[in-house]
Design a protein around this motif. Structure first.
Motif, PDB file in Angstrom:
ATOM      1  N   GLU A   1      -5.761 -21.320   6.641  1.00 26.93           N
ATOM      2  CA  GLU A   1      -6.660 -21.070   6.486  1.00 26.93           C
ATOM      3  C   GLU A   1      -7.042 -21.788   5.533  1.00 26.93           C
ATOM      4  OE1 GLU A   1      -7.782 -16.745   6.495  1.00 26.93           O
ATOM      5  OE2 GLU A   1      -9.872 -17.564   5.987  1.00 26.93           O
ATOM      6  N   ALA A   2      -5.789 -21.614   3.337  1.00 26.30           N
ATOM      7  CA  ALA A   2      -6.066 -22.405   2.885  1.00 26.30           C
ATOM      8  C   ALA A   2      -6.086 -23.614   2.313  1.00 26.30           C
ATOM      9  CB  ALA A   2      -4.667 -21.832   1.920  1.00 26.30           C
ATOM     10  N   VAL A   3      -5.516 -24.529   3.675  1.00 26.24           N
ATOM     11  CA  VAL A   3      -5.839 -25.609   3.923  1.00 26.24           C
ATOM     12  C   VAL A   3      -6.913 -26.421   3.924  1.00 26.24           C
ATOM     13  CG1 VAL A   3      -4.238 -27.998   5.382  1.00 26.24           C
ATOM     14  CG2 VAL A   3      -2.810 -26.501   3.860  1.00 26.24           C
ATOM     15  N   GLY A   4      -7.705 -25.467   4.851  1.00 20.30           N
ATOM     16  CA  GLY A   4      -8.735 -25.690   5.617  1.00 20.30           C
ATOM     17  C   GLY A   4     -10.131 -25.454   4.162  1.00 20.30           C
ATOM     18  N   ARG A   5      -9.453 -24.697   3.693  1.00 20.93           N
ATOM     19  CA  ARG A   5     -11.039 -23.679   2.566  1.00 20.93           C
ATOM     20  C   ARG A   5     -11.093 -25.419   1.133  1.00 20.93           C
ATOM     21  NH1 ARG A   5     -10.896 -17.448   2.419  1.00 20.93           N
ATOM     22  NH2 ARG A   5     -12.758 -18.164   1.415  1.00 20.93           N
ATOM     23  N   TRP A   6      -9.763 -25.098   1.122  1.00 21.86           N
ATOM     24  CA  TRP A   6      -9.549 -26.009  -0.028  1.00 21.86           C
ATOM     25  C   TRP A   6      -9.405 -27.264  -0.188  1.00 21.86           C
ATOM     26  CZ3 TRP A   6      -8.664 -20.759   0.062  1.00 21.86           C
ATOM     27  CH2 TRP A   6     -10.034 -19.971  -1.041  1.00 21.86           C
ATOM     28  N   SER A   7      -9.078 -27.316   0.818  1.00 22.15           N
ATOM     29  CA  SER A   7      -8.387 -29.454   1.309  1.00 22.15           C
ATOM     30  C   SER A   7      -7.775 -29.897   0.890  1.00 22.15           C
ATOM     31  CB  SER A   7     -10.290 -30.527   1.114  1.00 22.15           C
ATOM     32  OG  SER A   7     -11.543 -30.178   1.327  1.00 22.15           O
ATOM     33  N   LEU A   8      -7.068 -29.118   1.089  1.00 16.80           N
ATOM     34  CA  LEU A   8      -5.216 -29.017   0.025  1.00 16.80           C
ATOM     35  C   LEU A   8      -4.615 -30.065   0.882  1.00 16.80           C
ATOM     36  CD1 LEU A   8      -4.092 -25.403  -0.177  1.00 16.80           C
ATOM     37  CD2 LEU A   8      -5.214 -26.337  -1.679  1.00 16.80           C
ATOM     38  N   ALA A   9      -3.898 -30.573  -0.105  1.00 14.90           N
ATOM     39  CA  ALA A   9      -3.178 -32.183   0.125  1.00 14.90           C
ATOM     40  C   ALA A   9      -1.694 -31.292   0.918  1.00 14.90           C
ATOM     41  CB  ALA A   9      -2.915 -33.261  -0.830  1.00 14.90           C
TER      42      ALA A   9
ATOM     43  N   ALA B   1      -1.616 -28.516  -3.519  1.00 15.98           N
ATOM     44  CA  ALA B   1      -1.202 -29.925  -4.475  1.00 15.98           C
ATOM     45  C   ALA B   1      -3.442 -29.839  -3.909  1.00 15.98           C
ATOM     46  CB  ALA B   1      -0.725 -30.484  -3.921  1.00 15.98           C
ATOM     47  N   ALA B   2      -3.964 -30.315  -4.886  1.00 10.72           N
ATOM     48  CA  ALA B   2      -5.538 -30.543  -4.286  1.00 10.72           C
ATOM     49  C   ALA B   2      -6.398 -31.652  -4.802  1.00 10.72           C
ATOM     50  CB  ALA B   2      -5.815 -28.929  -4.607  1.00 10.72           C
TER      51      ALA B   2
ATOM     52  N   HIS C   1      -8.649 -31.408  -6.595  1.00 11.88           N
ATOM     53  CA  HIS C   1      -9.421 -30.495  -7.919  1.00 11.88           C
ATOM     54  C   HIS C   1      -8.417 -29.660  -7.987  1.00 11.88           C
ATOM     55  CE1 HIS C   1     -12.065 -34.101  -8.748  1.00 11.88           C
ATOM     56  NE2 HIS C   1     -12.361 -33.918  -7.164  1.00 11.88           N
ATOM     57  N   ARG C   2      -8.446 -29.413 -10.242  1.00 17.40           N
ATOM     58  CA  ARG C   2      -7.609 -28.048 -10.717  1.00 17.40           C
ATOM     59  C   ARG C   2      -7.926 -26.590  -9.743  1.00 17.40           C
ATOM     60  NH1 ARG C   2     -10.144 -25.753 -15.179  1.00 17.40           N
ATOM     61  NH2 ARG C   2     -11.734 -27.276 -15.199  1.00 17.40           N
ATOM     62  N   LYS C   3      -9.607 -26.792  -9.791  1.00 20.04           N
ATOM     63  CA  LYS C   3     -10.170 -25.454  -9.039  1.00 20.04           C
ATOM     64  C   LYS C   3      -9.916 -24.966  -7.726  1.00 20.04           C
ATOM     65  CE  LYS C   3     -13.670 -24.655 -12.168  1.00 20.04           C
ATOM     66  NZ  LYS C   3     -15.478 -24.580 -11.995  1.00 20.04           N
ATOM     67  N   ALA C   4      -9.736 -25.743  -7.048  1.00 14.48           N
ATOM     68  CA  ALA C   4      -9.479 -25.652  -5.862  1.00 14.48           C
ATOM     69  C   ALA C   4      -7.462 -24.825  -5.615  1.00 14.48           C
ATOM     70  CB  ALA C   4      -9.475 -27.220  -5.113  1.00 14.48           C
ATOM     71  N   ALA C   5      -7.062 -26.030  -6.417  1.00 11.73           N
ATOM     72  CA  ALA C   5      -5.166 -25.608  -6.337  1.00 11.73           C
ATOM     73  C   ALA C   5      -5.206 -24.519  -6.900  1.00 11.73           C
ATOM     74  CB  ALA C   5      -4.564 -26.786  -7.145  1.00 11.73           C
ATOM     75  N   PHE C   6      -5.841 -23.547  -7.943  1.00 12.65           N
ATOM     76  CA  PHE C   6      -5.703 -22.788  -8.312  1.00 12.65           C
ATOM     77  C   PHE C   6      -5.515 -21.550  -7.518  1.00 12.65           C
ATOM     78  CE2 PHE C   6      -5.029 -24.064 -13.251  1.00 12.65           C
ATOM     79  CZ  PHE C   6      -4.346 -23.924 -13.122  1.00 12.65           C
ATOM     80  N   ALA C   7      -7.467 -21.662  -6.834  1.00 11.59           N
ATOM     81  CA  ALA C   7      -7.962 -20.715  -5.621  1.00 11.59           C
ATOM     82  C   ALA C   7      -7.124 -20.516  -4.879  1.00 11.59           C
ATOM     83  CB  ALA C   7      -8.721 -21.242  -5.408  1.00 11.59           C
ATOM     84  N   ALA C   8      -6.349 -21.333  -4.361  1.00  8.32           N
ATOM     85  CA  ALA C   8      -5.746 -21.539  -2.992  1.00  8.32           C
ATOM     86  C   ALA C   8      -4.290 -21.151  -3.169  1.00  8.32           C
ATOM     87  CB  ALA C   8      -5.506 -23.047  -2.372  1.00  8.32           C
ATOM     88  N   ALA C   9      -4.451 -20.485  -4.459  1.00  7.34           N
ATOM     89  CA  ALA C   9      -2.680 -20.108  -4.787  1.00  7.34           C
ATOM     90  C   ALA C   9      -3.250 -18.763  -5.077  1.00  7.34           C
ATOM     91  CB  ALA C   9      -2.642 -20.769  -6.285  1.00  7.34           C
ATOM     92  N   GLU C  10      -4.734 -18.714  -5.753  1.00  7.49           N
ATOM     93  CA  GLU C  10      -4.768 -16.785  -5.696  1.00  7.49           C
ATOM     94  C   GLU C  10      -4.659 -16.897  -4.430  1.00  7.49           C
ATOM     95  OE1 GLU C  10      -5.967 -15.357  -8.828  1.00  7.49           O
ATOM     96  OE2 GLU C  10      -7.001 -16.410  -9.946  1.00  7.49           O
ATOM     97  N   PHE C  11      -5.731 -16.855  -3.693  1.00  6.95           N
ATOM     98  CA  PHE C  11      -5.403 -16.368  -2.846  1.00  6.95           C
ATOM     99  C   PHE C  11      -4.672 -15.886  -1.456  1.00  6.95           C
ATOM    100  CE2 PHE C  11      -5.562 -18.362   2.082  1.00  6.95           C
ATOM    101  CZ  PHE C  11      -6.715 -17.458   2.710  1.00  6.95           C
TER     102      PHE C  11
END
Lengths: 82, 146
Positions: free
Chosen positions: B65-73, B96-97, B99-109
């Motif tokens: 889900e995190a990969v999909g929502r924040w387009s994680l690499a 890994a994303a 941009h920074r905001k996506a990487a932080f948000a995905a980690a917190e999620f």
């Protein structure tokens, strides 16, 4: 036959990690009622189901969920990972 | 995407080194390490129980889900079980994303979901006995923001 698994203090209170049961329970709540009627240790473990969670075939479910087709039921307290 | 559930210790530095690097479009990597905390003093060890099978499935679903929502690499989750000492690493998350905001948000999620939806249970063993760690309402509430 259905596999019933217990974790954390539910496992400790009941005194075993898993068992295989023959049951005619239609729902999780029915199964809990059957178990509670068996022995005091089950009655103690399930005394407050609001403090418990249930998973059916490894997916979180509700106590009202039907058991038809389910192979594995697990009872445990709220999770504390991370 | 990798998810590892293990009793053995892991090397946080080695896991972080090179994580997410080399992928096209990666501009931000966030890593988080969770450590066994001795809250009240006198903790001699922590025992972490889990539900083999469900644990891996639940975390893989969160990671997907995190990969999909924040387009994680890339995403990495490691969580230990068994006996741990105070100060030892319990778990880590890396994202890994672009941009920074996506990487932080995905980690917190992932952290919020790991706390309340991954089937782990912590027991603290100290000089005054053993106690299961109770789930906190605020951890459950934290899921509401996602």
């Amino acid at each position: 036959m259905i596999d019933v698994l217990y974790f954390a203090w539910v496992r400790e209170r009941i005194g075993l990690p898993r068992e295989r049961l023959e049951t005619s329970a239609a729902t999780v709540a029915d199964l809990v009622a059957e178990l509670m009627a068996r022995e005091d240790r089950y009655a103690a473990a399930f005394a407050d189901v609001s403090a418990l969670r249930v998973a059916l075939d490894q997916e979180l479910a509700s106590f009202a969920a039907p058991l038809k087709g389910v192979r594995e039921v697990a009872f445990f307290p709220p999770m504390t990972g991370g | 995407m990798r998810v590892r559930i293990q009793s053995a210790p892991f090397d946080y530095g080695a896991e972080c080194a090179g994580f997410g690097l080399g992928g096209a479009g990666v501009g931000a990597v966030v890593t988080f390490l969770g450590v066994v905390r001795d809250d009240r003093g006198g903790l001699s060890r922590m025992e972490i129980e889990h539900y083999p099978g469900m644990t891996e499935k639940a975390i893989a679903a969160m990671a997907e889900e995190a990969v999909g929502r924040w387009s994680l690499a890339d995403v990495l989750v490691i969580h230990r079980h068994g006996t741990l000492q105070p100060g030892e690493p319990i778990m880590m998350v890396a994202t890994a994303a672009r941009h920074r905001k996506a990487a932080f948000a995905a980690a917190e999620f992932l952290m919020d979901y790991l706390k309340s939806r991954a089937p782990f249970w912590k027991k603290e063993i100290g000089a005054d006995g053993a106690e299961w760690v109770a789930a906190k309402d605020e951890d459950e509430d934290a899921l509401g923001r996602w």
